[in-house]
Design a protein around this motif. Structure first.
Motif, mmCIF file in Angstrom:
data_model
loop_
_atom_site.group_PDB
_atom_site.id
_atom_site.type_symbol
_atom_site.label_atom_id
_atom_site.label_comp_id
_atom_site.label_asym_id
_atom_site.label_seq_id
_atom_site.Cartn_x
_atom_site.Cartn_y
_atom_site.Cartn_z
ATOM 1 N N THR A 31 0.833 -1.203 0.000
ATOM 2 C CA THR A 31 0.000 0.000 0.000
ATOM 3 C C THR A 31 0.869 1.254 0.000
ATOM 4 O OG1 THR A 31 -1.695 -1.226 1.202
ATOM 5 C CG2 THR A 31 -1.894 1.164 1.192
ATOM 6 N N VAL A 53 -6.158 -0.978 -1.107
ATOM 7 C CA VAL A 53 -6.930 -1.984 -0.404
ATOM 8 C C VAL A 53 -6.526 -1.882 1.061
ATOM 9 C CG1 VAL A 53 -7.407 -4.447 -0.198
ATOM 10 C CG2 VAL A 53 -6.767 -3.483 -2.414
ATOM 11 N N ASP A 54 -7.476 -1.597 1.930
ATOM 12 C CA ASP A 54 -7.170 -1.562 3.367
ATOM 13 C C ASP A 54 -5.959 -0.724 3.758
ATOM 14 O OD1 ASP A 54 -9.118 -2.899 4.631
ATOM 15 O OD2 ASP A 54 -8.150 -4.869 4.530
ATOM 16 N N ASP A 153 -2.856 -1.357 -5.656
ATOM 17 C CA ASP A 153 -2.375 -2.024 -4.453
ATOM 18 C C ASP A 153 -3.119 -3.363 -4.437
ATOM 19 O OD1 ASP A 153 -1.750 -2.587 -1.783
ATOM 20 O OD2 ASP A 153 -3.320 -1.255 -1.011
HETATM 21 MG MG LIG Z 1 -1.968 -2.993 2.190
#
Ligand SMILES: [Mg+2]
Ligand SMILES: Nc1ncnc2c1ncn2[C@@H]1O[C@H](COP(=O)(O)OP(=O)(O)OP(=O)(O)O)[C@@H](O)[C@H]1O
Length: 392
Positions: A31, A53-54, A153
């Protein structure tokens, strides 16, 4: 053996690069790398969009990723004087799934699917759904053609390979035997049903016993409603898969200089090669270097021991004059820390060399471990600069 250096700015500045995918095992910095590359690209004049993502909460906040509306939003604080721009979004897996249903089924049927318990559990928990939805979203963003560079990501998969396997797995699930069995009533006309009837009703009664009548009915309605979208899912997954193979895509495998992460990175590199996906390089993230590299671990430890001895020979360490007891202790501790760091650096270097000798042609960028987490645009800029200034 010294690795070929990754030339990040060349990849970013090449207008033919349309998609950059950061992949790798959990927690290695995917990320962070994706956000840093997106920011750098935007500040070098590209219309960039980062699909995360997250992301960690503080990083998400600093990029304005506070609303979960599943569409890219402009990021504030980006230097756009070069004519570029940055958008970012956070993947909402369930929302993405719902959007597909809404876009591909008529309103009544869509409502029926969305309310179905089988859909609800599939869309929020089916293993691989997040990976699949990341692919789906990438396909959508690329299709919209509003950005000239999309940086992706990938989800924190236990196995780094889930990302590539996801479309096929979902396809397999939807093609599965149980599913096919359950769809028989929906697919077959009544005459076909009559022929099948005896066997089928026996099967149905067995399933009813196992699953319960309501559950079976729910499963059947879900699958028959979903059936119309089968082809669509498959087709789009294949389109995205081909997109990933296209020359405008650059995969970056992110790894920490640790045995597990590098083993997984090796595996991923080989897999990408087998799938004919264009690998641009390896990002070796969070490497430890010592600013005092000329003092070796061994000499440092020897000095620490000498200081220890000197300290025990000092009669009154607590009240002693400057240069005695406590100061010796402190100096010895610093020397030991230095030795530990040198040893860690050496271990990391050996691991990296092991990777490089197995994959000599893969360009590598090393990113030193920062003193704190990377949680704002300034932190991302630092990572972007390090990524791009790999001294030969
Ligand atoms: Mg990540
Ligand atoms: N070079 C670095 N120096 C210091 N901290 C870093 C560095 N790279 C990443 N981090 C920090 O490490 C943590 C994990 O990074 P990140 O979230 O990017 O990993 P990830 O691969 O996306 O993880 P996951 O697999 O859970 O999604 C974050 O807190 C991030 O700020």
């Amino acid at each position: 053996m010294s690795a070929v250096k990754l030339d990040m700015d060349r990849i970013i500045d090449d207008r033919r690069t349309r998609i950059i995918v950061c992949c790798g095992s959990g927690g290695v910095g995917k990320t962070t790398a994706a956000a840093a590359i997106g920011l750098r690209a935007a500040e070098r004049g590209r219309q960039a969009c980062v699909l995360t993502v997250d992301p960690a909460r503080r990083l998400a906040q600093s990029m304005g990723l506070t609303s979960l509306d599943n569409t890219p939003r402009p990021v504030d604080g980006v230097d756009t004087s070069g004519g570029g721009s940055l958008h970012a979004m956070m993947l909402d897996m369930k929302r993405t799934f719902d959007e597909i249903v809404e876009a591909h089924a008529d309103p009544d049927r869509a409502a029926q699917i969305l309310a179905n318990p089988f859909y609800q559990s599939l869309s929020s928990s089916f293993a691989g759904t997040q990976e699949y939805m990341a692919m789906e979203k990438l396909g959508q963003l690329r299709h919209a053609d509003e950005w000239d560079l999309i940086v992706v990501d990938t989800p924190p998969s236990r196995s780094a390979l889930d990302f590539l396997d996801a479309p096929e797995r979902l396809g397999r699930f939807l093609d599965g035997r149980l599913i096919r069995l359950l769809t028989v009533p929906a697919r077959a006309g009544m005459s076909y049903m009559k022929v099948l009837n005896a066997g089928f009703s026996m099967m149905t009664s067995v399933l009813t016993k196992i699953l319960g009548a309501q559950v079976l009915k729910d499963a059947q309605t879900f699958v028959s409603a979903f059936d119309t979208m089968f082809g669509g899912f498959r087709e789009r997954a294949e389109w995205t898969y081909r997109l990933l193979q296209a020359p405008g895509t650059a995969f970056l495998v992110v790894a920490a200089p640790e045995p597990d992460a590098l083993r997984e990175a090796s595996y991923f590199v080989e897999r990408l090669d087998a799938e004919r996906m264009p690998l641009a390089g390896l990002i070796l993230n969070r490497v430890h270097v010592s600013p005092a590299a000329r003092l070796s671990a061994a000499r440092s430890l020897a000095a620490a021991e000498t200081l220890d001895m000197a300290a025990t020979e000092t009669p009154d360490p607590h009240d002693g004059p400057a240069g005695s007891g406590p100061r010796y202790d402190l100096a010895a501790a610093v020397l030991r820390m230095h030795a530990e760091r040198m040893n860690l650096g050496k271990r990391e270097r050996r691991l990296a060399e092991h990777f490089t000798s197995a994959h000599p042609a893969i360009p590598v960028a090393e990113v030193v471990a920062q003193p704190e987490d990377v949680h704002d645009l300034d932190g991302l800029r630092v990572i972007g600069t390090i990524l791009s200034q790999q001294s030969p």
